[in-house]
Design a protein around this motif. Structure first.
Motif, mmCIF file in Angstrom:
data_model
loop_
_atom_site.group_PDB
_atom_site.id
_atom_site.type_symbol
_atom_site.label_atom_id
_atom_site.label_comp_id
_atom_site.label_asym_id
_atom_site.label_seq_id
_atom_site.Cartn_x
_atom_site.Cartn_y
_atom_site.Cartn_z
ATOM 1 N N LEU A 18 0.514 -1.307 0.217
ATOM 2 C CA LEU A 18 -0.086 -0.361 -0.206
ATOM 3 C C LEU A 18 0.565 1.443 0.065
ATOM 4 C CD1 LEU A 18 -3.155 -0.830 2.626
ATOM 5 C CD2 LEU A 18 -2.794 -0.259 0.074
ATOM 6 N N LEU A 19 1.797 1.300 0.772
ATOM 7 C CA LEU A 19 2.922 2.111 0.622
ATOM 8 C C LEU A 19 3.446 2.596 -0.597
ATOM 9 C CD1 LEU A 19 3.567 3.522 3.049
ATOM 10 C CD2 LEU A 19 5.657 3.179 3.492
ATOM 11 N N LYS A 20 3.435 1.650 -1.372
ATOM 12 C CA LYS A 20 3.863 1.943 -2.990
ATOM 13 C C LYS A 20 2.975 3.018 -3.869
ATOM 14 C CE LYS A 20 6.909 -1.642 -2.994
ATOM 15 N NZ LYS A 20 7.186 -3.198 -3.907
ATOM 16 N N GLN A 21 1.400 2.838 -3.072
ATOM 17 C CA GLN A 21 0.518 3.237 -3.759
ATOM 18 C C GLN A 21 -0.390 4.393 -3.379
ATOM 19 O OE1 GLN A 21 -2.637 0.574 -4.267
ATOM 20 N NE2 GLN A 21 -1.037 -1.266 -4.047
ATOM 21 N N MET A 22 0.332 5.102 -2.284
ATOM 22 C CA MET A 22 -0.712 5.801 -1.647
ATOM 23 C C MET A 22 0.401 6.364 -0.372
ATOM 24 S SD MET A 22 -2.967 4.039 0.968
ATOM 25 C CE MET A 22 -3.931 3.321 -0.697
ATOM 26 N N ASP A 23 0.825 7.670 -0.196
ATOM 27 C CA ASP A 23 1.053 8.624 0.781
ATOM 28 C C ASP A 23 0.929 8.584 2.196
ATOM 29 O OD1 ASP A 23 2.603 9.861 -1.164
ATOM 30 O OD2 ASP A 23 1.424 11.549 -1.219
ATOM 31 N N GLN A 24 -0.004 8.378 2.700
ATOM 32 C CA GLN A 24 -0.697 7.254 4.034
ATOM 33 C C GLN A 24 -1.455 6.837 4.351
ATOM 34 O OE1 GLN A 24 -2.675 11.054 5.800
ATOM 35 N NE2 GLN A 24 -2.519 9.846 7.664
ATOM 36 N N VAL A 25 -0.730 5.385 5.323
ATOM 37 C CA VAL A 25 -1.517 4.012 5.057
ATOM 38 C C VAL A 25 -2.270 4.235 5.701
ATOM 39 C CG1 VAL A 25 -1.281 1.687 4.785
ATOM 40 C CG2 VAL A 25 0.314 2.811 3.061
ATOM 41 N N LYS A 26 -3.352 4.448 6.392
ATOM 42 C CA LYS A 26 -4.270 4.236 6.808
ATOM 43 C C LYS A 26 -4.004 2.604 7.643
ATOM 44 C CE LYS A 26 -5.831 7.697 7.751
ATOM 45 N NZ LYS A 26 -5.859 8.842 8.996
ATOM 46 N N VAL A 27 -4.784 2.186 8.840
ATOM 47 C CA VAL A 27 -4.201 0.832 9.652
ATOM 48 C C VAL A 27 -5.729 -0.103 8.874
ATOM 49 C CG1 VAL A 27 -4.971 -0.442 11.812
ATOM 50 C CG2 VAL A 27 -3.650 0.841 11.997
ATOM 51 N N ARG A 28 -6.634 0.103 8.828
ATOM 52 C CA ARG A 28 -7.615 -0.197 8.538
ATOM 53 C C ARG A 28 -7.385 -0.204 6.788
ATOM 54 N NH1 ARG A 28 -9.825 5.156 8.009
ATOM 55 N NH2 ARG A 28 -10.751 6.056 5.986
ATOM 56 N N PHE A 29 -6.778 -0.079 5.455
ATOM 57 C CA PHE A 29 -6.139 -0.386 4.712
ATOM 58 C C PHE A 29 -5.774 -1.698 4.271
ATOM 59 C CE2 PHE A 29 -6.403 4.664 3.640
ATOM 60 C CZ PHE A 29 -7.684 4.725 3.210
ATOM 61 N N VAL A 30 -5.138 -1.270 5.793
ATOM 62 C CA VAL A 30 -4.119 -2.721 6.185
ATOM 63 C C VAL A 30 -4.568 -3.604 5.620
ATOM 64 C CG1 VAL A 30 -1.768 -4.120 7.340
ATOM 65 C CG2 VAL A 30 -1.797 -1.128 6.370
ATOM 66 N N ILE A 31 -5.612 -4.033 6.856
ATOM 67 C CA ILE A 31 -6.357 -4.844 7.152
ATOM 68 C C ILE A 31 -7.157 -5.122 6.049
ATOM 69 C CG2 ILE A 31 -8.272 -5.209 8.942
ATOM 70 C CD1 ILE A 31 -7.389 -3.712 10.720
ATOM 71 N N ASP A 32 -7.502 -4.642 5.925
ATOM 72 C CA ASP A 32 -8.706 -5.371 4.169
ATOM 73 C C ASP A 32 -7.789 -5.781 3.442
ATOM 74 O OD1 ASP A 32 -9.969 -3.624 5.539
ATOM 75 O OD2 ASP A 32 -10.860 -1.753 4.883
ATOM 76 N N ARG A 33 -6.819 -4.655 2.971
ATOM 77 C CA ARG A 33 -6.182 -5.724 2.176
ATOM 78 C C ARG A 33 -5.214 -6.959 2.374
ATOM 79 N NH1 ARG A 33 -2.126 -4.568 -2.014
ATOM 80 N NH2 ARG A 33 -3.386 -2.612 -2.594
ATOM 81 N N PHE A 34 -4.681 -7.173 3.901
ATOM 82 C CA PHE A 34 -5.135 -8.484 4.402
ATOM 83 C C PHE A 34 -5.695 -9.428 4.648
ATOM 84 C CE2 PHE A 34 -4.717 -10.515 8.204
ATOM 85 C CZ PHE A 34 -4.035 -12.307 7.998
ATOM 86 N N GLN A 35 -7.014 -9.409 4.143
ATOM 87 C CA GLN A 35 -7.870 -10.165 4.858
ATOM 88 C C GLN A 35 -8.301 -10.101 3.338
ATOM 89 O OE1 GLN A 35 -10.688 -7.939 7.079
ATOM 90 N NE2 GLN A 35 -9.731 -8.284 9.009
ATOM 91 N N SER A 36 -8.253 -9.794 3.081
ATOM 92 C CA SER A 36 -8.840 -10.080 1.205
ATOM 93 C C SER A 36 -8.117 -10.906 0.444
ATOM 94 C CB SER A 36 -8.879 -8.407 -0.029
ATOM 95 O OG SER A 36 -7.624 -8.159 0.229
ATOM 96 N N ALA A 37 -5.964 -10.778 0.968
ATOM 97 C CA ALA A 37 -5.450 -11.915 0.624
ATOM 98 C C ALA A 37 -5.679 -12.940 1.370
ATOM 99 C CB ALA A 37 -4.354 -11.135 0.811
ATOM 100 N N THR A 38 -6.289 -13.487 2.207
ATOM 101 C CA THR A 38 -6.340 -15.021 2.568
ATOM 102 C C THR A 38 -7.750 -14.892 3.253
ATOM 103 O OG1 THR A 38 -5.345 -15.962 4.947
ATOM 104 C CG2 THR A 38 -5.813 -13.531 5.488
#
Length: 399
Positions: A79-99
């Motif tokens: 996500l850090l490669k795609q946006m300047d400010q990463v929110k915790v919920r973005f990380v959780i959503d990406r993780f949950q969608s990947a597993t």
């Protein structure tokens, strides 16, 4: 991004197992998610953030935790490669969608949040908090539990149920059902406010009903002894040794302003002599950790000298607070002082009768008591009519 594994000790299933949680921290944002792993709490190694043991089962679960952590870090850096400010919920959503592994957040209830808060406070007793403070928070939790049962017909409520209306109902319950006075109500609500704020800090809640609720204390009348009553105590000769000791310890409080919890810890090392030969009582307050320096008046020195070669270690024969309060009541009944006297009255008497009434400025009294500001001192100190009269008499001389 920082991660921290922790075990949710207050949540135990029928098998006696507690869930392992993972806390994600990005800047000032904190969220907690369940890893889906449950173990017996005794098997958790908090410093290493891993399950104890080298057997196959422990190794497998530890590998699972490492895998979850790595996947979350991968999600974050992606996500850090795609946006300047990463929110915790973005990380959780990406993780949950990947597993396909269930990783929904485990949100504690209100009473569980009290447990989480109190467990952390218990670890800090003696460092940041006193055991008395912990007991008060535990009592607040018990009162909250009874409130929920009585008014909601439930055993617990969700954090999102703690609204302005909920707080106001709790306020009313404390005043009517429990007959608490305003200051007691305010103290209980302060505890609830701190638990709610703690939930928000841990990422379990986004709301804070106390933004719209004002808490305030009422000025209350504090019991103290005037100079005539202090003289009565000084002149009284108890027949029991235990009452004589209580009398001496209490008078020492009246002429130094020291709190009972601090008095119990004093040793000869706390007595220091300055360049002029004057003796001072120097110590750190147990409650605030602030250093206090009190010059010892003749009566205080006289009391200390009585026990100089009798007690080893401690300065005075100090009993526990409950025992001393009980003996004080017995002693006051014998002397004929009809007031509700406790050890803390000695501190009030020092502020009002010994210092302020004799012209010591409030700012200095505040320092002697170890207060951070004079507002706190004003609760202890009462300006006596005689002091007002003396001040006005001095004023008349200049008019």
């Amino acid at each position: 991004m920082k991660t921290l594994f922790w075990i949710y000790r207050s949540r135990v299933d029928k098998l006696g197992q507690s869930p392992i949680m993972l806390r994600l921290i990005i800047a000032n944002e904190i969220k907690n998610i369940s890893t889906g792993v449950k173990i017996n709490a005794q098997a958790w190694d908090a410093p290493k953030q891993r399950i104890k043991g080298s057997d196959h089962h422990a190794a497998k679960l530890n590998q699972e935790l490492i895998s979850i952590e790595n996947q979350l870090l991968d999600s974050y850096y992606s996500l850090l490669k795609q946006m300047d400010q990463v929110k915790v919920r973005f990380v959780i959503d990406r993780f949950q969608s990947a597993t396909s592994k269930p990783t929904a957040k485990t949100i504690p209830t209100l009473l569980q949040m009290y447990d989480l808060h109190n467990e952390e406070m218990a670890q800090l007793v003696g460092k940041v908090y006193t055991n008395a403070t912990l007991i008060k928070y535990q009592m607040s939790k018990d009162i909250m539990k009874q409130f929920i049962v009585d008014t909601q017909g439930k055993q617990d409520v969700e954090l999102h149920d703690v609204t302005v209306s909920f707080v106001k109902k709790h306020d009313l319950y404390l005043r009517t059902v429990r007959n608490n006075v305003t200051n007691s109500v305010t103290k209980r609500l302060q505890h609830l406010k701190k638990v709610v704020r703690y939930a928000k800090q841990l990422g379990f809640s986004d709301s804070n009903p106390f933004e719209f609720v004002k808490l305030s204390f009422e000025a209350s009348s504090r019991t103290f002894l005037d100079n005539a009553e202090l003289e009565l105590i000084k002149s009284f000769q108890p027949t029991k040794i235990v009452h004589q000791e209580v009398k001496d310890v209490f008078l020492f409080q009246c002429y130094t302003g020291i709190a009972h919890c601090d008095l119990m810890l004093l040793t000869k090392e706390n007595i220091q002599t300055d360049n002029s030969g004057k003796k001072w009582l120097v110590f750190k307050r147990k409650k605030t950790k602030s250093e206090v320096q009190v010059p010892l008046l003749p009566i205080a020195l006289s009391i200390l000298s009585k026990y100089e070669n009798i007690i080893s270690g401690l300065l005075l024969p100090v009993q526990c607070n409950q025992a001393m309060n009980r003996r004080l009541k017995e002693l006051m009944a014998e002397i004929g002082i009809d007031k509700n006297i406790s050890t803390h009255v000695g501190r009030h008497s020092f502020a009002s009768s010994v210092t302020l009434a004799n012209g010591i400025p409030l700012e200095i009294v505040s320092k002697l008591l170890g207060h951070s500001n004079t507002i706190i001192t004003q609760v202890y100190a009462k300006v006596l009519p005689k002091a007002v009269g003396d001040a006005m008499s001095n004023l008349e001389k200049f008019l």
